[in-house]
Design a protein around this motif. Structure first.
Motif, PDB file in Angstrom:
ATOM      1  N   ALA A  62      27.365  60.883  30.778  1.00  0.00           N
ATOM      2  CA  ALA A  62      26.536  59.739  31.208  1.00  0.00           C
ATOM      3  C   ALA A  62      27.296  58.421  31.067  1.00  0.00           C
ATOM      4  CB  ALA A  62      25.255  59.708  30.364  1.00  0.00           C
ATOM      5  N   GLY A  63      28.602  58.520  30.716  1.00  0.00           N
ATOM      6  CA  GLY A  63      29.424  57.302  30.629  1.00  0.00           C
ATOM      7  C   GLY A  63      29.478  56.681  29.258  1.00  0.00           C
ATOM      8  N   GLY A  64      28.870  57.345  28.271  1.00  0.00           N
ATOM      9  CA  GLY A  64      28.897  56.801  26.900  1.00  0.00           C
ATOM     10  C   GLY A  64      30.134  57.259  26.156  1.00  0.00           C
ATOM     11  N   ARG A  65      30.611  56.427  25.198  1.00  0.00           N
ATOM     12  CA  ARG A  65      31.725  56.857  24.358  1.00  0.00           C
ATOM     13  C   ARG A  65      31.183  57.730  23.242  1.00  0.00           C
ATOM     14  NH1 ARG A  65      32.805  50.987  24.114  1.00  0.00           N
ATOM     15  NH2 ARG A  65      30.757  51.362  25.036  1.00  0.00           N
ATOM     16  N   VAL A  66      31.999  58.727  22.836  1.00  0.00           N
ATOM     17  CA  VAL A  66      31.631  59.600  21.718  1.00  0.00           C
ATOM     18  C   VAL A  66      32.826  59.676  20.779  1.00  0.00           C
ATOM     19  CG1 VAL A  66      30.933  61.905  20.990  1.00  0.00           C
ATOM     20  CG2 VAL A  66      30.101  60.992  23.169  1.00  0.00           C
ATOM     21  N   SER A  67      32.575  59.457  19.474  1.00  0.00           N
ATOM     22  CA  SER A  67      33.637  59.633  18.481  1.00  0.00           C
ATOM     23  C   SER A  67      33.146  60.605  17.424  1.00  0.00           C
ATOM     24  CB  SER A  67      33.990  58.301  17.819  1.00  0.00           C
ATOM     25  OG  SER A  67      34.582  57.424  18.754  1.00  0.00           O
ATOM     26  N   GLU A  68      33.819  61.757  17.341  1.00  0.00           N
ATOM     27  CA  GLU A  68      33.530  62.717  16.270  1.00  0.00           C
ATOM     28  C   GLU A  68      34.504  62.376  15.148  1.00  0.00           C
ATOM     29  OE1 GLU A  68      32.576  66.180  19.499  1.00  0.00           O
ATOM     30  OE2 GLU A  68      32.667  66.749  17.396  1.00  0.00           O
ATOM     31  N   LEU A  69      33.966  61.897  13.996  1.00  0.00           N
ATOM     32  CA  LEU A  69      34.817  61.299  12.964  1.00  0.00           C
ATOM     33  C   LEU A  69      34.633  61.953  11.595  1.00  0.00           C
ATOM     34  CD1 LEU A  69      34.310  57.525  13.871  1.00  0.00           C
ATOM     35  CD2 LEU A  69      36.262  58.969  14.446  1.00  0.00           C
ATOM     36  N   SER A  70      35.753  62.138  10.898  1.00  0.00           N
ATOM     37  CA  SER A  70      35.751  62.683   9.537  1.00  0.00           C
ATOM     38  C   SER A  70      36.163  61.584   8.563  1.00  0.00           C
ATOM     39  CB  SER A  70      36.756  63.840   9.441  1.00  0.00           C
ATOM     40  OG  SER A  70      36.983  64.163   8.077  1.00  0.00           O
ATOM     41  N   ILE A  71      35.522  61.553   7.375  1.00  0.00           N
ATOM     42  CA  ILE A  71      35.920  60.542   6.371  1.00  0.00           C
ATOM     43  C   ILE A  71      36.929  61.130   5.394  1.00  0.00           C
ATOM     44  CG2 ILE A  71      33.818  59.148   6.561  1.00  0.00           C
ATOM     45  CD1 ILE A  71      32.888  60.456   3.915  1.00  0.00           C
ATOM     46  N   GLY A  72      37.371  62.365   5.637  1.00  0.00           N
ATOM     47  CA  GLY A  72      38.384  62.942   4.745  1.00  0.00           C
ATOM     48  C   GLY A  72      38.359  64.459   4.838  1.00  0.00           C
ATOM     49  N   ASP A  73      39.330  65.086   4.194  1.00  0.00           N
ATOM     50  CA  ASP A  73      39.465  66.548   4.341  1.00  0.00           C
ATOM     51  C   ASP A  73      38.613  67.287   3.315  1.00  0.00           C
ATOM     52  OD1 ASP A  73      42.995  66.303   5.233  1.00  0.00           O
ATOM     53  OD2 ASP A  73      41.135  66.005   6.384  1.00  0.00           O
ATOM     54  N   TYR A  74      37.312  67.227   3.517  1.00  0.00           N
ATOM     55  CA  TYR A  74      36.385  67.981   2.660  1.00  0.00           C
ATOM     56  C   TYR A  74      35.065  68.110   3.430  1.00  0.00           C
ATOM     57  CZ  TYR A  74      35.770  63.025   1.873  1.00  0.00           C
ATOM     58  OH  TYR A  74      35.665  61.684   2.065  1.00  0.00           O
ATOM     59  N   VAL A  75      34.221  69.020   2.990  1.00  0.00           N
ATOM     60  CA  VAL A  75      32.966  69.292   3.707  1.00  0.00           C
ATOM     61  C   VAL A  75      31.780  68.798   2.883  1.00  0.00           C
ATOM     62  CG1 VAL A  75      31.532  71.091   4.753  1.00  0.00           C
ATOM     63  CG2 VAL A  75      34.038  71.316   4.742  1.00  0.00           C
ATOM     64  N   LEU A  76      30.824  68.187   3.577  1.00  0.00           N
ATOM     65  CA  LEU A  76      29.594  67.728   2.927  1.00  0.00           C
ATOM     66  C   LEU A  76      28.437  68.572   3.460  1.00  0.00           C
ATOM     67  CD1 LEU A  76      30.391  63.949   3.550  1.00  0.00           C
ATOM     68  CD2 LEU A  76      30.640  65.184   1.375  1.00  0.00           C
ATOM     69  N   ASN A  77      27.220  68.327   2.954  1.00  0.00           N
ATOM     70  CA  ASN A  77      26.088  69.123   3.457  1.00  0.00           C
ATOM     71  C   ASN A  77      25.482  68.514   4.713  1.00  0.00           C
ATOM     72  OD1 ASN A  77      26.221  71.128   1.550  1.00  0.00           O
ATOM     73  ND2 ASN A  77      25.037  69.935   0.072  1.00  0.00           N
TER      74      ASN A  77
END
Ligand SMILES: COC(=O)c1ccnc(N)c1
Length: 241
Positions: free
Chosen positions: A125-140
């Motif tokens: 639909a023309g929107g920007r998407v950023s899939e972002l990580s704050i670091g190398d670990y997993v949260l819930n």
């Protein structure tokens, strides 16, 4: 700037009512809206997830519910941010780029994540998407990462930080270094003395000491940042540190 956060745990984001982000909201610098994803469910149990296509453990968040939520929250041109351990790393540069947007919409995933078609449809639909990580670990869930990113972005908005000068020297700021060690009164405490130079009143020497300490600290803790430094930015003295 407008920021929308969509989550199944809206109370998690209450911390954003406080301190710096809270002040930015009350002053009108930041229009932050937190939404409960379940408001867009249609069944009695307010279901937001389903089992993964192709099998496997866990549950996946449904595209139909997320689609309804984003249609309701995202203005045209909104930048969709999806916090995920499989994303590109969120850095100060990312925060700077996001702080220039009109609207950010944070989609807080839980379980195994959000159906991939939600991001795909927003891009189409023309929107920007950023899939972002704050670091190398997993949260819930994406809520904690969202708070990290919202704070990092909000503090860059003009008028939010009292003295914008302080943004230049802080770690990962314009200088491209980690910040030097800081001291306050008393000059001598419990047998430990602050560096003499800081008491000298000699501003050039103090500036040089701070620059040296920033270089030393960066070289010791983040040598990767030193190699990224613009070589021209290092003067003869710097190279000797
Ligand atoms: C569910 O989200 C996460 O586990 C997450 C999000 C952003 N950064 C991470 N390192 C993890």
């Amino acid at each position: 700037m407008r920021i929308d956060v969509v989550t199944i745990f809206p109370d998690y984001l209450r911390a954003l009512d406080l301190s710096l982000v809270g002040k930015a909201r009350t002053s009108g610098l930041l229009d932050l809206r937190v939404h409960d994803l379940r408001d867009w469910t249609t069944d009695r149990h307010r279901t937001v997830d389903d089992s993964p296509l192709g099998g496997g453990a866990g549950m996946v968040m449904r595209p139909d519910v997320w689609g309804q939520a984003l249609d309701a929250c995202a203005q045209p041109g909104a930048h969709l941010v999806v916090p995920t351990p499989s994303g590109r790393t969120f850095t100060q540069r990312t925060a700077e780029a996001l702080s220039g947007e009109e609207q950010l919409v944070f989609a807080c995933g839980r379980y195994e994540g959000i159906d991939a078609r939600v991001a795909e449809r927003h891009r189409a639909a023309g929107g920007r998407v950023s899939e972002l990580s704050i670091g190398d670990y997993v949260l819930n869930g994406g809520e904690v990462a969202t708070m990290v990113m919202v704070e990092a972005v909000a503090r860059l908005l003009p008028g939010v930080i009292g003295n914008p000068e302080s943004l230049v020297e802080e770690s990962h700021g314009a200088a491209g270094l980690l910040e030097y060690p800081v001291y306050t009164r008393p000059p001598s405490w419990d047998g430990y003395d602050a560096p003499e130079v800081l008491l000298s009143g000699h501003h050039a020497r103090i500036a040089r000491w701070r620059r040296d300490e920033a270089l030393r600290r960066t070289a010791a803790r983040r040598p990767d940042m030193i190699k990224d430094l613009d070589a021209a930015a290092l003067d003869k003295h710097d190279r000797a540190v």
